[in-house]
Design a protein around this motif. Structure first.
Motif, short mmCIF file in Angstrom:
data_model
loop_
_atom_site.label_atom_id
_atom_site.label_comp_id
_atom_site.label_asym_id
_atom_site.label_seq_id
_atom_site.Cartn_x
_atom_site.Cartn_y
_atom_site.Cartn_z
N VAL A 199 -10.26 -3.38 -0.62
CA VAL A 199 -8.96 -3.84 -0.17
C VAL A 199 -8.99 -4.02 1.34
CG1 VAL A 199 -6.48 -3.37 -0.12
CG2 VAL A 199 -7.85 -2.53 -2.02
N VAL A 200 -8.43 -5.15 1.82
CA VAL A 200 -8.26 -5.38 3.24
C VAL A 200 -6.78 -5.14 3.54
CG1 VAL A 200 -8.42 -7.07 5.09
CG2 VAL A 200 -10.10 -7.09 3.26
N TYR A 201 -6.49 -4.39 4.59
CA TYR A 201 -5.11 -4.04 4.92
C TYR A 201 -4.65 -4.74 6.19
CZ TYR A 201 -5.53 -0.32 1.49
OH TYR A 201 -5.71 0.38 0.33
N TYR A 202 -3.35 -4.95 6.25
CA TYR A 202 -2.71 -5.45 7.47
C TYR A 202 -1.41 -4.68 7.66
CZ TYR A 202 0.56 -8.26 4.67
OH TYR A 202 1.53 -8.67 3.80
N SER A 203 -0.83 -4.78 8.86
CA SER A 203 0.43 -4.10 9.16
C SER A 203 1.32 -5.05 9.94
CB SER A 203 0.16 -2.83 9.97
OG SER A 203 -0.28 -3.18 11.26
N ASP A 204 2.46 -4.56 10.38
CA ASP A 204 3.34 -5.41 11.18
C ASP A 204 2.72 -5.75 12.53
OD1 ASP A 204 3.63 -2.86 12.20
OD2 ASP A 204 5.78 -3.05 12.55
N LYS A 205 1.72 -4.99 12.94
CA LYS A 205 0.99 -5.28 14.18
C LYS A 205 0.10 -6.53 14.04
CE LYS A 205 1.67 -1.21 16.45
NZ LYS A 205 2.66 -1.21 17.46
N ALA A 230 0.81 -1.22 0.00
CA ALA A 230 0.00 0.00 0.00
C ALA A 230 0.84 1.27 0.00
CB ALA A 230 -0.95 0.00 1.20
N SER A 231 2.15 1.16 0.27
CA SER A 231 2.99 2.35 0.21
C SER A 231 3.28 2.74 -1.25
CB SER A 231 4.30 2.12 0.96
OG SER A 231 5.08 1.13 0.32
N GLN A 232 3.08 1.82 -2.17
CA GLN A 232 3.20 2.10 -3.60
C GLN A 232 1.82 2.45 -4.13
OE1 GLN A 232 6.35 1.95 -4.95
NE2 GLN A 232 6.93 1.49 -2.85
N SER A 233 1.77 3.27 -5.14
CA SER A 233 0.47 3.65 -5.68
C SER A 233 -0.03 2.53 -6.61
CB SER A 233 0.56 4.97 -6.44
OG SER A 233 1.44 4.85 -7.53
N VAL A 234 -1.05 1.84 -6.16
CA VAL A 234 -1.68 0.79 -6.95
C VAL A 234 -3.12 1.20 -7.18
CG1 VAL A 234 -2.33 -1.63 -7.02
CG2 VAL A 234 -0.19 -0.98 -5.93
N ASN A 235 -3.49 1.30 -8.44
CA ASN A 235 -4.82 1.72 -8.81
C ASN A 235 -5.76 0.50 -8.79
OD1 ASN A 235 -7.09 2.83 -9.94
ND2 ASN A 235 -6.00 3.83 -11.61
N MET A 236 -6.82 0.58 -8.02
CA MET A 236 -7.76 -0.54 -7.91
C MET A 236 -8.40 -0.85 -9.26
SD MET A 236 -8.63 -2.66 -5.73
CE MET A 236 -9.77 -3.99 -5.77
N SER A 237 -8.62 0.16 -10.08
CA SER A 237 -9.22 -0.10 -11.40
C SER A 237 -8.28 -0.93 -12.27
CB SER A 237 -9.58 1.22 -12.09
OG SER A 237 -8.44 1.99 -12.33
N GLY A 295 -3.66 -5.78 1.23
CA GLY A 295 -2.60 -4.77 1.17
C GLY A 295 -1.84 -4.64 2.48
N PHE A 296 -0.55 -4.43 2.37
CA PHE A 296 0.30 -4.21 3.53
C PHE A 296 0.61 -2.73 3.67
CE2 PHE A 296 4.66 -3.60 5.19
CZ PHE A 296 4.43 -4.03 6.49
N LYS A 297 0.36 -2.20 4.88
CA LYS A 297 0.66 -0.79 5.19
C LYS A 297 1.63 -0.76 6.35
CE LYS A 297 -3.35 1.84 3.76
NZ LYS A 297 -4.35 2.81 4.18
N GLU A 298 2.65 0.06 6.21
CA GLU A 298 3.63 0.19 7.29
C GLU A 298 3.18 1.16 8.37
OE1 GLU A 298 7.33 1.17 5.45
OE2 GLU A 298 7.68 -0.90 4.85
#
Length: 174
Positions: free
Chosen positions: A82-88, A41-48, A68-71
């Motif tokens: 999109v479902v996101y996760y992190s290092d937590k 998720a830190s990179q720009s990814v267009n959902m379309s 997606g992974f978010k820091e």
């Protein structure tokens, strides 16, 4: 700080364990019905772009799952696709604490696309642990994780889609 180091070592060991026991199972794909995409998720990814990719491969949009992974420490889930996760989402011993992430790993997708070019341990762990039958990724990432490696850049989505379609036809998946 020590706990973070322990967590990172545990995740590295888990990646290695998953890579050792993984065998390619692309022969079991009779047709491409389900598609999972793992993004940074830190990179720009267009959902379309991802929906276009699924349509080009003949996968219905409801059979497309994006993780997606978010820091960042705070995950803002303002995107419904999109479902996101992190290092937590990982415990000290590398175990997954996030239920939706565990479900993502355990589901048998026909194809998992690791749509990230920067080698990040949290992304590699999910890609290695996934039960997807065929794993596709970019050349910049650990090549032991993916069964099929596409040598294009993440910012050139049209080239990636063209190359992926070509190889999936050769493998008689689509």
């Amino acid at each position: 700080m020590i706990l973070k180091g322990l967590k990172r070592n545990a995740i590295k060991k888990s990646i290695e364990a998953h890579l050792v026991k993984r065998g390619s199972s692309s022969q079991g794909i009779s047709g491409l019905k389900t598609l999972a995409v793992l993004i940074d998720a830190s990179q720009s990814v267009n959902m379309s772009t991802l929906i276009k990719l699924a349509n080009e491969l003949g996968v219905k949009s409801e059979k497309l799952v994006v993780m997606g992974f978010k820091e960042e420490k705070d995950i803002d889930d303002n995107e419904k696709d999109v479902v996101y996760y992190s290092d937590k989402s990982f415990g000290v011993k590398g175990a997954i604490k996030n239920g939706s992430l565990q479900d993502f790993i355990e589901k048998d997708y026909d194809v998992l696309i690791s749509f990230y070019a920067e080698d990040k341990m949290e992304l590699n762990y999910i890609a290695a642990a996934s039960r997807a039958k065929l794993k596709v990724g970019f050349a910049e990432v650990d090549n032991r994780i993916n069964d099929l490696i596409i040598g294009s850049a993440t910012n050139n989505a049209n080239l990636f889609i063209t190359e992926l379609k070509k190889y999936l036809k050769i493998l008689q998946i689509i």
